[in-house]
Design a protein around this motif. Sequence first.
Motif, PDB file in Angstrom:
ATOM      1  N   TRP A   1      -7.293   4.275   1.937  1.00  0.00           N
ATOM      2  CA  TRP A   1      -6.299   4.433   3.004  1.00  0.00           C
ATOM      3  C   TRP A   1      -6.956   4.917   4.290  1.00  0.00           C
ATOM      4  CZ3 TRP A   1      -1.663   2.439   3.333  1.00  0.00           C
ATOM      5  CH2 TRP A   1      -1.027   2.045   2.156  1.00  0.00           C
ATOM      6  N   PHE A   2      -7.885   5.836   4.181  1.00  0.00           N
ATOM      7  CA  PHE A   2      -8.593   6.323   5.369  1.00  0.00           C
ATOM      8  C   PHE A   2      -9.351   5.185   6.049  1.00  0.00           C
ATOM      9  CE2 PHE A   2     -12.488   7.952   7.330  1.00  0.00           C
ATOM     10  CZ  PHE A   2     -11.927   8.765   8.314  1.00  0.00           C
ATOM     11  N   VAL A   3     -10.070   4.405   5.257  1.00  0.00           N
ATOM     12  CA  VAL A   3     -10.826   3.270   5.801  1.00  0.00           C
ATOM     13  C   VAL A   3      -9.874   2.266   6.442  1.00  0.00           C
ATOM     14  CG1 VAL A   3     -12.307   1.306   5.186  1.00  0.00           C
ATOM     15  CG2 VAL A   3     -12.769   3.572   4.235  1.00  0.00           C
ATOM     16  N   LEU A   4      -8.732   2.044   5.816  1.00  0.00           N
ATOM     17  CA  LEU A   4      -7.744   1.107   6.353  1.00  0.00           C
ATOM     18  C   LEU A   4      -7.213   1.576   7.706  1.00  0.00           C
ATOM     19  CD1 LEU A   4      -6.162  -1.491   5.908  1.00  0.00           C
ATOM     20  CD2 LEU A   4      -4.428  -0.123   4.713  1.00  0.00           C
ATOM     21  N   VAL A   5      -6.929   2.855   7.850  1.00  0.00           N
ATOM     22  CA  VAL A   5      -6.442   3.388   9.131  1.00  0.00           C
ATOM     23  C   VAL A   5      -7.507   3.231  10.214  1.00  0.00           C
ATOM     24  CG1 VAL A   5      -5.739   5.506  10.331  1.00  0.00           C
ATOM     25  CG2 VAL A   5      -4.753   4.946   8.099  1.00  0.00           C
ATOM     26  N   VAL A   6      -8.755   3.542   9.887  1.00  0.00           N
ATOM     27  CA  VAL A   6      -9.846   3.366  10.855  1.00  0.00           C
ATOM     28  C   VAL A   6      -9.992   1.889  11.220  1.00  0.00           C
ATOM     29  CG1 VAL A   6     -12.343   3.593  11.220  1.00  0.00           C
ATOM     30  CG2 VAL A   6     -11.054   5.461  10.146  1.00  0.00           C
ATOM     31  N   ALA A   7      -9.912   1.009  10.227  1.00  0.00           N
ATOM     32  CA  ALA A   7     -10.010  -0.429  10.483  1.00  0.00           C
ATOM     33  C   ALA A   7      -8.874  -0.903  11.382  1.00  0.00           C
ATOM     34  CB  ALA A   7     -10.019  -1.202   9.169  1.00  0.00           C
ATOM     35  N   GLY A   8      -7.674  -0.350  11.182  1.00  0.00           N
ATOM     36  CA  GLY A   8      -6.540  -0.695  12.037  1.00  0.00           C
ATOM     37  C   GLY A   8      -6.758  -0.244  13.470  1.00  0.00           C
ATOM     38  N   ALA A   9      -7.326   0.946  13.631  1.00  0.00           N
ATOM     39  CA  ALA A   9      -7.634   1.433  14.981  1.00  0.00           C
ATOM     40  C   ALA A   9      -8.692   0.543  15.632  1.00  0.00           C
ATOM     41  CB  ALA A   9      -8.102   2.883  14.921  1.00  0.00           C
ATOM     42  N   LEU A  10      -9.658   0.106  14.840  1.00  0.00           N
ATOM     43  CA  LEU A  10     -10.688  -0.785  15.381  1.00  0.00           C
ATOM     44  C   LEU A  10     -10.120  -2.152  15.747  1.00  0.00           C
ATOM     45  CD1 LEU A  10     -13.697   0.138  13.088  1.00  0.00           C
ATOM     46  CD2 LEU A  10     -13.510   0.524  15.560  1.00  0.00           C
TER      47      LEU A  10
ATOM     48  N   ALA B   1     -16.192  -6.939  13.551  1.00  0.00           N
ATOM     49  CA  ALA B   1     -16.914  -6.903  12.269  1.00  0.00           C
ATOM     50  C   ALA B   1     -16.564  -5.646  11.479  1.00  0.00           C
ATOM     51  CB  ALA B   1     -18.422  -6.975  12.520  1.00  0.00           C
ATOM     52  N   ALA B   2     -16.541  -4.504  12.146  1.00  0.00           N
ATOM     53  CA  ALA B   2     -16.225  -3.247  11.461  1.00  0.00           C
ATOM     54  C   ALA B   2     -14.776  -3.238  10.971  1.00  0.00           C
ATOM     55  CB  ALA B   2     -16.496  -2.060  12.382  1.00  0.00           C
ATOM     56  N   SER B   3     -13.861  -3.755  11.788  1.00  0.00           N
ATOM     57  CA  SER B   3     -12.454  -3.789  11.419  1.00  0.00           C
ATOM     58  C   SER B   3     -12.224  -4.691  10.208  1.00  0.00           C
ATOM     59  CB  SER B   3     -11.623  -4.274  12.613  1.00  0.00           C
ATOM     60  OG  SER B   3     -10.262  -4.338  12.282  1.00  0.00           O
ATOM     61  N   MET B   4     -12.809  -5.871  10.231  1.00  0.00           N
ATOM     62  CA  MET B   4     -12.664  -6.795   9.103  1.00  0.00           C
ATOM     63  C   MET B   4     -13.340  -6.239   7.849  1.00  0.00           C
ATOM     64  SD  MET B   4     -10.897  -9.394   9.834  1.00  0.00           S
ATOM     65  CE  MET B   4     -10.176 -10.037  11.315  1.00  0.00           C
ATOM     66  N   GLY B   5     -14.495  -5.612   8.038  1.00  0.00           N
ATOM     67  CA  GLY B   5     -15.175  -4.999   6.897  1.00  0.00           C
ATOM     68  C   GLY B   5     -14.332  -3.900   6.271  1.00  0.00           C
ATOM     69  N   GLY B   6     -13.718  -3.075   7.098  1.00  0.00           N
ATOM     70  CA  GLY B   6     -12.852  -2.013   6.599  1.00  0.00           C
ATOM     71  C   GLY B   6     -11.626  -2.553   5.894  1.00  0.00           C
ATOM     72  N   LEU B   7     -11.034  -3.597   6.458  1.00  0.00           N
ATOM     73  CA  LEU B   7      -9.876  -4.223   5.820  1.00  0.00           C
ATOM     74  C   LEU B   7     -10.275  -4.794   4.464  1.00  0.00           C
ATOM     75  CD1 LEU B   7      -6.940  -5.245   5.828  1.00  0.00           C
ATOM     76  CD2 LEU B   7      -7.761  -7.253   7.110  1.00  0.00           C
ATOM     77  N   GLY B   8     -11.408  -5.467   4.432  1.00  0.00           N
ATOM     78  CA  GLY B   8     -11.884  -6.023   3.162  1.00  0.00           C
ATOM     79  C   GLY B   8     -12.152  -4.947   2.122  1.00  0.00           C
TER      80      GLY B   8
ATOM     81  N   ARG C   1      -9.892  -3.990  -1.720  1.00  0.00           N
ATOM     82  CA  ARG C   1     -10.449  -3.933  -3.076  1.00  0.00           C
ATOM     83  C   ARG C   1      -9.568  -3.102  -3.992  1.00  0.00           C
ATOM     84  NH1 ARG C   1     -16.546  -2.296  -1.774  1.00  0.00           N
ATOM     85  NH2 ARG C   1     -16.096  -1.026  -3.595  1.00  0.00           N
ATOM     86  N   THR C   2      -8.864  -2.110  -3.434  1.00  0.00           N
ATOM     87  CA  THR C   2      -8.029  -1.246  -4.277  1.00  0.00           C
ATOM     88  C   THR C   2      -6.558  -1.231  -3.875  1.00  0.00           C
ATOM     89  OG1 THR C   2      -8.578   0.667  -2.910  1.00  0.00           O
ATOM     90  CG2 THR C   2      -9.953   0.292  -4.849  1.00  0.00           C
ATOM     91  N   LEU C   3      -6.237  -1.706  -2.683  1.00  0.00           N
ATOM     92  CA  LEU C   3      -4.835  -1.732  -2.232  1.00  0.00           C
ATOM     93  C   LEU C   3      -4.303  -3.155  -2.321  1.00  0.00           C
ATOM     94  CD1 LEU C   3      -5.160   0.487   0.984  1.00  0.00           C
ATOM     95  CD2 LEU C   3      -4.350   1.181  -1.279  1.00  0.00           C
ATOM     96  N   PRO C   4      -2.998  -3.312  -2.537  1.00  0.00           N
ATOM     97  CA  PRO C   4      -2.423  -4.657  -2.543  1.00  0.00           C
ATOM     98  C   PRO C   4      -2.672  -5.348  -1.188  1.00  0.00           C
ATOM     99  CG  PRO C   4      -0.830  -3.048  -3.350  1.00  0.00           C
ATOM    100  CD  PRO C   4      -1.999  -2.281  -2.808  1.00  0.00           C
ATOM    101  N   ILE C   5      -2.978  -6.633  -1.248  1.00  0.00           N
ATOM    102  CA  ILE C   5      -3.333  -7.379  -0.041  1.00  0.00           C
ATOM    103  C   ILE C   5      -2.219  -7.322   1.000  1.00  0.00           C
ATOM    104  CG2 ILE C   5      -3.796  -9.702   0.861  1.00  0.00           C
ATOM    105  CD1 ILE C   5      -5.294 -10.232  -1.784  1.00  0.00           C
ATOM    106  N   GLY C   6      -0.994  -7.558   0.587  1.00  0.00           N
ATOM    107  CA  GLY C   6       0.121  -7.566   1.535  1.00  0.00           C
ATOM    108  C   GLY C   6       0.317  -6.222   2.215  1.00  0.00           C
ATOM    109  N   THR C   7       0.232  -5.161   1.445  1.00  0.00           N
ATOM    110  CA  THR C   7       0.385  -3.817   2.007  1.00  0.00           C
ATOM    111  C   THR C   7      -0.757  -3.499   2.955  1.00  0.00           C
ATOM    112  OG1 THR C   7       1.562  -3.045   0.038  1.00  0.00           O
ATOM    113  CG2 THR C   7       0.557  -1.360   1.437  1.00  0.00           C
ATOM    114  N   ALA C   8      -1.986  -3.761   2.514  1.00  0.00           N
ATOM    115  CA  ALA C   8      -3.148  -3.457   3.357  1.00  0.00           C
ATOM    116  C   ALA C   8      -3.087  -4.229   4.659  1.00  0.00           C
ATOM    117  CB  ALA C   8      -4.437  -3.776   2.598  1.00  0.00           C
ATOM    118  N   TYR C   9      -2.764  -5.508   4.583  1.00  0.00           N
ATOM    119  CA  TYR C   9      -2.719  -6.328   5.795  1.00  0.00           C
ATOM    120  C   TYR C   9      -1.611  -5.867   6.735  1.00  0.00           C
ATOM    121  CZ  TYR C   9      -2.624 -10.316   8.892  1.00  0.00           C
ATOM    122  OH  TYR C   9      -2.637 -11.108  10.012  1.00  0.00           O
ATOM    123  N   ALA C  10      -0.443  -5.576   6.189  1.00  0.00           N
ATOM    124  CA  ALA C  10       0.679  -5.125   7.025  1.00  0.00           C
ATOM    125  C   ALA C  10       0.351  -3.800   7.713  1.00  0.00           C
ATOM    126  CB  ALA C  10       1.945  -4.996   6.178  1.00  0.00           C
ATOM    127  N   VAL C  11      -0.267  -2.885   7.000  1.00  0.00           N
ATOM    128  CA  VAL C  11      -0.641  -1.594   7.585  1.00  0.00           C
ATOM    129  C   VAL C  11      -1.695  -1.801   8.669  1.00  0.00           C
ATOM    130  CG1 VAL C  11      -1.793   0.608   7.097  1.00  0.00           C
ATOM    131  CG2 VAL C  11       0.018  -0.224   5.585  1.00  0.00           C
TER     132      VAL C  11
END
Length: 104
Positions: free
Chosen positions: A3-12, A40-47, A51-61
């Motif tokens: 979740w932390f990585v996802l939030v940073v990726a969203g900010a990026l 690159a960093a944002s996509m890497g973080g999303l990817g 790996r552990t979050l549902p794709i739909g939830t991660a993408y929407a967030v």
Amino acid sequence: MSWFVLVVAGALEAVWAVALGRSEGFTRPTPSIVFLVALAASMGGLGYAMRTLPIGTAYAVWVGIGASLTVAFGMLTGDEPASLVKVLLIVGLVGCVIGLKLAH
């Protein structure tokens, strides 16, 4: 950690979106480089998060965070007109992102 990585990726995502706009069609080197690195960093973080979050939830967030920060930045810098309706819609979007986290 995901979740932390996802939030940073969203900010990026907001960083690369703003840099893309300021690159003027990739004719300005500094914003173009910022765009590429942040993308690159944002996509890497999303990817990583997917790996552990549902794709739909991660993408929407990811999209929700990026979109709300991009619009907020535009309003704060004067690049985009601010209005009460826009602020309320951003607050609603952030609320939905928080809701997705709580529902997970």
